[in-house]
Design a protein around this motif. Structure first.
Motif, PDB file in Angstrom:
ATOM      1  N   TYR A   1      -8.952  24.124  20.335  1.00 58.23           N
ATOM      2  CA  TYR A   1      -8.022  25.240  20.482  1.00 58.23           C
ATOM      3  C   TYR A   1      -7.942  25.660  21.951  1.00 58.23           C
ATOM      4  O   TYR A   1      -8.837  25.367  22.738  1.00 58.23           O
ATOM      5  CB  TYR A   1      -8.520  26.444  19.679  1.00 58.23           C
TER       6      TYR A   1
ATOM      7  N   LYS B   1      -2.120  31.582  14.194  1.00 55.84           N
ATOM      8  CA  LYS B   1      -2.301  30.950  12.881  1.00 55.84           C
ATOM      9  C   LYS B   1      -1.627  29.577  12.802  1.00 55.84           C
ATOM     10  O   LYS B   1      -2.099  28.699  12.090  1.00 55.84           O
ATOM     11  CB  LYS B   1      -1.837  31.868  11.759  1.00 55.84           C
TER      12      LYS B   1
ATOM     13  N   VAL C   1      -4.142  27.094  13.858  1.00 52.04           N
ATOM     14  CA  VAL C   1      -5.157  26.895  12.815  1.00 52.04           C
ATOM     15  C   VAL C   1      -4.611  25.937  11.754  1.00 52.04           C
ATOM     16  O   VAL C   1      -5.290  25.007  11.304  1.00 52.04           O
ATOM     17  CB  VAL C   1      -5.534  28.252  12.171  1.00 52.04           C
ATOM     18  N   GLU C   2      -3.351  26.169  11.388  1.00 56.44           N
ATOM     19  CA  GLU C   2      -2.701  25.336  10.376  1.00 56.44           C
ATOM     20  C   GLU C   2      -2.592  23.884  10.861  1.00 56.44           C
ATOM     21  O   GLU C   2      -2.853  22.939  10.106  1.00 56.44           O
ATOM     22  CB  GLU C   2      -1.307  25.921  10.120  1.00 56.44           C
TER      23      GLU C   2
ATOM     24  N   ASN D   1      -5.965  22.181  10.903  1.00 52.90           N
ATOM     25  CA  ASN D   1      -6.331  21.918   9.516  1.00 52.90           C
ATOM     26  C   ASN D   1      -5.591  20.703   8.963  1.00 52.90           C
ATOM     27  O   ASN D   1      -6.196  19.808   8.380  1.00 52.90           O
ATOM     28  CB  ASN D   1      -6.034  23.162   8.677  1.00 52.90           C
TER      29      ASN D   1
ATOM     30  N   ASP E   1     -13.019  27.017  23.122  1.00 52.95           N
ATOM     31  CA  ASP E   1     -13.211  27.300  21.696  1.00 52.95           C
ATOM     32  C   ASP E   1     -14.227  28.411  21.477  1.00 52.95           C
ATOM     33  O   ASP E   1     -15.108  28.637  22.302  1.00 52.95           O
ATOM     34  CB  ASP E   1     -13.707  26.035  20.981  1.00 52.95           C
TER      35      ASP E   1
ATOM     36  N   ARG F   1     -16.502  30.883  15.492  1.00 54.57           N
ATOM     37  CA  ARG F   1     -15.379  30.709  14.572  1.00 54.57           C
ATOM     38  C   ARG F   1     -15.194  29.256  14.182  1.00 54.57           C
ATOM     39  O   ARG F   1     -14.846  28.938  13.048  1.00 54.57           O
ATOM     40  CB  ARG F   1     -14.092  31.254  15.198  1.00 54.57           C
TER      41      ARG F   1
ATOM     42  N   ARG G   1      -5.197  31.745   7.815  1.00 49.33           N
ATOM     43  CA  ARG G   1      -6.502  31.491   8.419  1.00 49.33           C
ATOM     44  C   ARG G   1      -7.532  31.081   7.376  1.00 49.33           C
ATOM     45  O   ARG G   1      -8.397  30.258   7.619  1.00 49.33           O
ATOM     46  CB  ARG G   1      -6.990  32.739   9.176  1.00 49.33           C
TER      47      ARG G   1
ATOM     48  N   PHE H   1      -7.958  27.275   6.255  1.00 49.70           N
ATOM     49  CA  PHE H   1      -8.543  26.217   7.088  1.00 49.70           C
ATOM     50  C   PHE H   1      -9.649  25.473   6.334  1.00 49.70           C
ATOM     51  O   PHE H   1     -10.616  26.073   5.879  1.00 49.70           O
ATOM     52  CB  PHE H   1      -9.102  26.789   8.390  1.00 49.70           C
TER      53      PHE H   1
END
Lengths: 384, 384
Positions: free
Chosen positions: A50, A57, A60-61, A64, A86, A90, B90, B93
């Motif tokens: 990241y 978000k 994040v998507e 994923n 990063d 988290r 979120r 994930f």
């Protein structure tokens, strides 16, 4: 053993107010095509997945989706570490559960950690996942206050590896750091200078069959063919306009000798610097893809009416417009000034501000204070 | 089939500037003790795992630790949904990768979703994981603009389930909503009233062998024994001081009949309201655990010198101090006022502010506008 080495995805990156997510999604889809074609035994992502500790978000998507495809659908082990961008806490969510699925995501260095060991016909290859960490964090992990620099931290970890594992076998280092001699770009966040230099000496890694690095955005080898930065997923600043981004496919043979293949990454929109006269540029022929992200340098001398508005009708993604420096036009000084400022680190920026206001340069002692304050703030952000 | 039903963990919750993380960690460790003792076939978490869309990193760590213990170490399937406090994007994930480990974490309703089916000696039990969603989101999923309320959304989903699955078999609904007739507490965020009522009719659920709900913080049944809220992990406001928090152990037999066992949760620090004279309270005997979170009501009439400072030496976790209302002490009006305000929804709070400033009550038309603005802001926060 055949593995793909990539790093510095910086998902969620914003360049000049433009979200890079669409470009990143496109590029990661191509990356998956490469994976399907080359069928590596595993994939290495050497940090900065990241762009910031709390990514949007959409980022994040995207991460994923990408990891799920690689690990669940294609069933290829992924070995990833956190970088300085990063958030270790988290990124750690679910990591224990992911390991059993073949996603090895290490964001916190532990003392007696084990490598991820994969096998080929010739035996084991040990992958050592070393997440980015500050020297002070390394000092804590090893309970050794003598660790003050990034180089000392790396030295300590390498000693530990060489002490605990069979050096006759093949070892791969996966790390996120700044090797002395490496070429910088503007889009990398400077590492902490607290306690000395940010650099790590490449000679430390000579006993590793391959060293897979992240942090520097230009694909490059440092001192040896098998000590490499894969470079970032995309260009993230115009200082990288001349880079050829790629992922690195490594073929490792029985004795650990590595053959390197750089597989080019062709982005949805390139970063380009173009130069010319306003009227000529309006033809649209300055670049092959008018959607590219552009830094435009206009050579015209006189006044122009809304050049940005007009050029954007032809090239919608102009991020910078620069006018030729002209003493008759005081605005140009500002533009140069702004451009110069964009290349400065936080501390340098403050020093420049201080000098603007006070008329004197920032004293050395205060420079240290600012450096420490910037470091503390970055550390805080990282810990979020 | 034997399963544990819990909900509304609200990890990362802050009550009156106090982070509840330590209390939550303690309680979840006790929860794990209960799991070890009762050995359920699965665990249901019916939404609001986190208190907000971007939880503090300590909350992320705590959820990670807890789920990892349940799923990896104890090997018990966990069935969880997102609530109105969670960020669906979120929370998603890793969810595909988690499924293979036995963690079923659904935060987005899909159209042709399948239940999670577990088996006992008598055959299958189908668990339908229905994450919290706004009526407008349900309308989109089912491409049906006639869905305007939470009740219509639930009706649609239930029709879909009854239409697609064998109703002779045992079905469990896992949802996060406000059933008409349920008892509210102050710490629940009101659900959107846009397009009608926030309520769902309990009679919709009569064909489910068990309905495992989250949202209301008090453990309770609604109309039937097998339609239940487990209640929250902890008390999160003084309006819950009289609650007895618990998790619900459900023993389901061959024909779906459920036997309910409420297992009490004893917190590290309780929420209590105590009342008395200043001098008496200083003895420390007002509560058995002086570390409890306290709302103190002082009955003294006259002036007191720094009562909060002195009482906190005995009871360190006083969150509220209330003085007996006395016309001779105008400050008390403020306290009452503040207390009353804390019970108001965002829209009510604005209406009260409007009336304070304008002298007239907020007109109905403007009330709608505010309601919509509040809704849009909450939606935005939720989508982060």
């Amino acid at each position: 053993m055949k593995f793909l080495h990539t790093a510095d995805w910086h998902l969620g990156k914003i360049v000049n107010y433009v979200h890079m997510t669409d470009d990143q999604r496109y590029m990661l889809e191509r990356f998956i095509d490469i994976v399907k074609e080359k069928e590596p035994d595993c994939i290495i992502i050497a940090g900065d997945l990241y762009d910031r500790s709390i990514p949007p978000k959409e980022a994040v998507e995207l991460l994923n989706d990408t990891l799920t495809t690689l690990v669940n659908d294609l069933q290829i082990p992924v070995l990833a570490i956190s970088g300085n961008h990063d958030s270790p806490d988290r990124l750690q969510f679910g990591s224990e559960m992911f390991r059993r699925q073949g996603l090895f995501l290490d964001s916190k260095l532990k003392k007696d950690r084990e490598p991820v060991t994969l096998y080929d016909d010739h035996g084991p290859v040990h992958f050592h996942l070393i997440p980015y960490l500050e020297p002070a964090e390394a000092a804590k992990v090893f309970d050794d206050d003598s660790i003050k620099s990034h180089n000392q931290a790396a030295e300590k970890i390498i000693n530990d590896i060489e002490h605990r594992f069979d050096s006759e076998e093949r070892h791969v280092w996966i790390g996120h750091s700044f090797l002395a001699g490496g070429m910088e770009s503007e889009s990398e966040e400077r590492l902490s200078m607290i306690g000395g230099s940010p650099y790590v000496d490449a000679s430390l890694f000579t006993n590793f069959a391959y060293t897979a690095l992240g942090h520097l955005h230009q694909p490059q080898r440092v001192t040896r063919e098998y000590i490499r930065y894969s470079g970032s997923l995309l260009k993230y600043s115009f200082s990288e306009a001349s880079h050829n981004k790629s992922v690195t496919l490594v073929h490792m043979d029985e004795d650990g000798t590595c053959e390197i293949e750089k597989i080019p990454l062709h982005p949805l929109r390139d970063f380009k610097v173009i130069e010319g006269y306003f009227e000529d540029l309006l033809s649209g022929e300055a670049v092959s893809n008018q959607e590219d992200y552009l830094h435009v340098r206009l050579l015209d001398d006189g006044q122009l009416l809304d050049p940005m508005g007009k050029l954007r009708q032809v090239y919608p993604n102009i991020l910078h417009l620069e006018r030729k420096r002209s003493m008759s036009n005081p605005e140009m000084d500002d533009l140069e000034h702004v451009k110069k400022r964009q290349t400065l680190s936080h501390s340098e920026l403050f020093a420049s501000f201080y000098e603007d206001i006070k008329g004197d340069p920032l004293p050395e002692k205060r420079k240290d204070m600012i450096e420490q304050a910037v470091h503390a703030l970055k550390k805080k952000e990282r810990e979020q």
